[in-house]
Design an enzyme around this catalytic site. Structure first.
Site, PDB file in Angstrom:
ATOM      1  N   PHE A 126       0.854  -1.184   0.000  1.00 39.61           N
ATOM      2  CA  PHE A 126       0.000   0.000   0.000  1.00 39.61           C
ATOM      3  C   PHE A 126       0.898   1.244   0.000  1.00 39.61           C
ATOM      4  CE2 PHE A 126      -3.065   2.873   2.264  1.00 39.61           C
ATOM      5  CZ  PHE A 126      -4.087   2.784   1.335  1.00 39.61           C
ATOM      6  N   ASP A 221       1.250  -5.807   7.225  1.00 39.98           N
ATOM      7  CA  ASP A 221       0.082  -4.928   7.214  1.00 39.98           C
ATOM      8  C   ASP A 221      -1.104  -5.789   6.783  1.00 39.98           C
ATOM      9  OD1 ASP A 221      -1.965  -3.130   6.627  1.00 39.98           O
ATOM     10  OD2 ASP A 221      -0.568  -1.568   5.968  1.00 39.98           O
ATOM     11  N   TYR A 246     -11.662  -0.359   9.654  1.00 38.31           N
ATOM     12  CA  TYR A 246     -12.835   0.171   8.945  1.00 38.31           C
ATOM     13  C   TYR A 246     -13.133  -0.543   7.625  1.00 38.31           C
ATOM     14  CZ  TYR A 246      -8.954   2.889   6.965  1.00 38.31           C
ATOM     15  OH  TYR A 246      -7.756   3.261   6.424  1.00 38.31           O
ATOM     16  N   LYS A 247     -12.353  -1.591   7.289  1.00 35.73           N
ATOM     17  CA  LYS A 247     -12.624  -2.329   6.053  1.00 35.73           C
ATOM     18  C   LYS A 247     -13.513  -3.528   6.395  1.00 35.73           C
ATOM     19  CE  LYS A 247      -8.658  -0.258   3.893  1.00 35.73           C
ATOM     20  NZ  LYS A 247      -7.200  -0.282   3.705  1.00 35.73           N
ATOM     21  N   ARG A 396     -12.141  -2.182  -8.579  1.00 35.33           N
ATOM     22  CA  ARG A 396     -12.131  -3.197  -7.523  1.00 35.33           C
ATOM     23  C   ARG A 396     -13.556  -3.468  -7.041  1.00 35.33           C
ATOM     24  NH1 ARG A 396      -8.293  -1.633  -2.657  1.00 35.33           N
ATOM     25  NH2 ARG A 396      -9.910  -0.047  -2.459  1.00 35.33           N
TER      26      ARG A 396
HETATM   27  C1  PLP Z   1      -6.467   0.777   4.080  1.00 37.31           C
HETATM   28  C2  PLP Z   1      -5.028   0.503   4.311  1.00 37.31           C
HETATM   29  C3  PLP Z   1      -4.261   1.330   5.129  1.00 37.31           C
HETATM   30  C4  PLP Z   1      -4.870   2.545   5.728  1.00 37.31           C
HETATM   31  O1  PLP Z   1      -4.030   3.305   6.520  1.00 37.31           O
HETATM   32  P1  PLP Z   1      -4.665   4.537   7.322  1.00 37.31           P
HETATM   33  O2  PLP Z   1      -3.569   5.009   8.168  1.00 37.31           O
HETATM   34  O3  PLP Z   1      -5.858   4.035   8.041  1.00 37.31           O
HETATM   35  O4  PLP Z   1      -5.094   5.552   6.319  1.00 37.31           O
HETATM   36  C5  PLP Z   1      -2.934   0.997   5.343  1.00 37.31           C
HETATM   37  N1  PLP Z   1      -2.397  -0.102   4.764  1.00 37.31           N
HETATM   38  C6  PLP Z   1      -3.111  -0.912   3.963  1.00 37.31           C
HETATM   39  C7  PLP Z   1      -2.486  -2.128   3.365  1.00 37.31           C
HETATM   40  C8  PLP Z   1      -4.438  -0.632   3.697  1.00 37.31           C
HETATM   41  O5  PLP Z   1      -5.160  -1.419   2.898  1.00 37.31           O
END
Ligand code: PLP
Length: 436
Positions: A126, A221, A246-247, A396
């Site tokens: 990410f 992550d 939140y996912k 997606r």
């Molecule tokens: C959604 C996501 C994030 C989000 O990071 P935030 O600090 O909450 O914005 C980080 N890493 C991955 C792999 C994600 O999918």
């Protein structure tokens, strides 16, 4: 392979998770939400919980709320999440955002690893994680930090080396490619377990071992994994992990994230953010920092209680449903969508940009198309179908076992066909918006 509407109906009837759908706040009739891998839907229980936390706990109890359970919430919810990721109850804590937690754990690993200073990741990761690694590089080169002396020259404050292993097909990466990239200079290997773009899933046990064989720590992550599949941090001997809520956990926009530190490492590592919530005795108000024992040392400041209170009803539903059943439905949903792509969408220029093997696939399906950006826009604005778009050409579709139905997947592919066959997308310009 199943293609007809009747098959979709039958799979919905046989779905052991069907009853969970009603426990989410309803969305507009006819609308299909396939972006739960970006922001999960609202559990009805969560709106009740937030309103209780605001009107009763905050409104009436005020500062006494800290003694009524607010202070314990990061640990208490962490313990609940631990059960979803194969960790001990005192190895997980809820706090901050994924990005901030990632910063904390990367810095902690670098300090611990002494002269080793290289970080290895891949280009499926990410972007925020890669930006953070770049920022840490910049930070350590701008300051002269203890423990970052160059292993050979002894030079202080040198630039941390960052190695980003490229994926050959843009979708996957092999264990061998990562093994070739790590070395005795590697302090940390860090990867997204499920790739946000392609949904490719790394083999956690084997890749963690790749890191350990080189003497590196492993930081996962888990943001696109937790709540969609079983995770076994302890069994895989994982050192460190971060994840958002939140996912697939449906904790709400910007709900606090969590972090995991394996128990035997907790006393060896230190957060770079020495806030009072991570201090041993915060209410002594002494002027010298000493880290709290255990996982609490990774806290920074006062937790966001209202946002945190929204998380629990979603967690409880995942616990109740069971991750093996969730994963089984996730496989069925993604298999079904891929079968429909093969029969109906491929001929319209859609490319499957997600692995076909369910063993290495998360719970979203990515379809590439030369007109991906405009098609995504038309789906949202004209077809009442909400996926999301990721550069350069990816649409997606997040298929969330607790609330996505097979009928919705079927109907979504019908709408996709219509958008392309009727050229609905052509009325939109090719310029791209800021938030996608
Ligand atoms: C959604 C996501 C994030 C989000 O990071 P935030 O600090 O909450 O914005 C980080 N890493 C991955 C792999 C994600 O999918």
């Amino acid at each position: 392979m199943v293609f007809s509407l009747d098959d979709a109906r039958r799979m919905d009837r046989e779905d052991p998770l069907a009853s969970f759908r009603e426990r989410f706040a309803p969305i507009e009739e006819g609308s299909i939400y396939l972006d739960g891998n970006s922001l999960g839907r609202l559990p009805i229980g969560a709106s009740g919980q937030v309103s209780h936390a605001a009107s009763k706990e905050w409104g009436e109890r005020l500062v006494r709320g800290w003694g009524d359970g607010w202070y314990e919430m990061p640990r208490r919810l962490g313990a609940k999440i631990a059960g979803l990721v194969g960790a001990q109850s005192d190895e997980v804590i809820v706090c901050d955002s994924t990005s901030v937690n990632f910063f904390k754990l990367v810095c902690a690993a670098l300090i611990y690893q002494g002269p080793r200073a290289e970080i290895v990741t891949d280009d499926l990761n990410f972007p925020s994680d890669i930006y953070l690694l770049q920022g840490i590089q910049r930070f350590t080169s701008a300051l002269t930090l203890e423990g970052t002396n160059h292993p050979e020259s002894g030079e202080r404050g040198f630039r941390q080396a960052l190695r980003v292993v490229p994926s050959r097909d843009g979708m996957t990466l092999s264990e061998g490619e990562l093994r070739d990239a790590v070395s005795q200079a590697t302090a940390l290997l860090t990867l997204s377990h499920t790739s946000f773009k392609s949904a490719f899933v790394h083999d956690m046990a084997r890749i963690t071992k790749v890191a350990h064989d080189a003497g590196a720590l492993m930081l996962w992550d888990l943001s696109h994994s937790v709540g969609a599949m079983p995770i076994e941090l302890n069994r895989c001997n994982v050192d460190l992990a971060v994840c958002c809520t939140y996912k697939y956990l449906n904790g709400g926009p910007g709900s606090p994230a969590f972090l995991y530190v394996r128990r035997d490492l907790q006393e060896k590592l230190q957060s770079p953010i020495w806030g009072w919530f991570g201090q041993d005795r915060p209410f002594d108000f002494g002027l010298d920092y000493s880290p709290a024992p255990g996982i609490a040392r990774f806290l920074a400041g006062t937790p966001p209680i209202l946002s945190m209170s929204a998380i629990e009803p979603g967690l409880d539903m995942i616990v109740e449903a069971g991750l093996d059943i969730i994963k089984a439905k996730s496989v069925k949903l993604t298999e079904y969508m891929i079968a429909l792509w093969e029969s109906d969408l491929q001929r319209l220029g859609f490319r499957l940009q997600t692995p076909r093997d369910p063993a290495i696939r998360g719970s979203h399906v990515s379809l590439g198309h030369d007109e991906g950006w405009r098609i995504n826009r038309a789906l949202i604005e004209d077809m009442n179908l909400i996926p999301d778009f990721r550069q350069p050409d990816n649409i997606r579709f997040g298929l969330v076992p607790l609330y996505t139905t097979f009928m919705e997947v079927y109907e979504a592919t019908q709408r996709l066909q219509e958008v392309v066959e009727d050229r609905v997308y052509e009325k939109y310009p090719s310029e791209r918006a800021a938030v996608t």
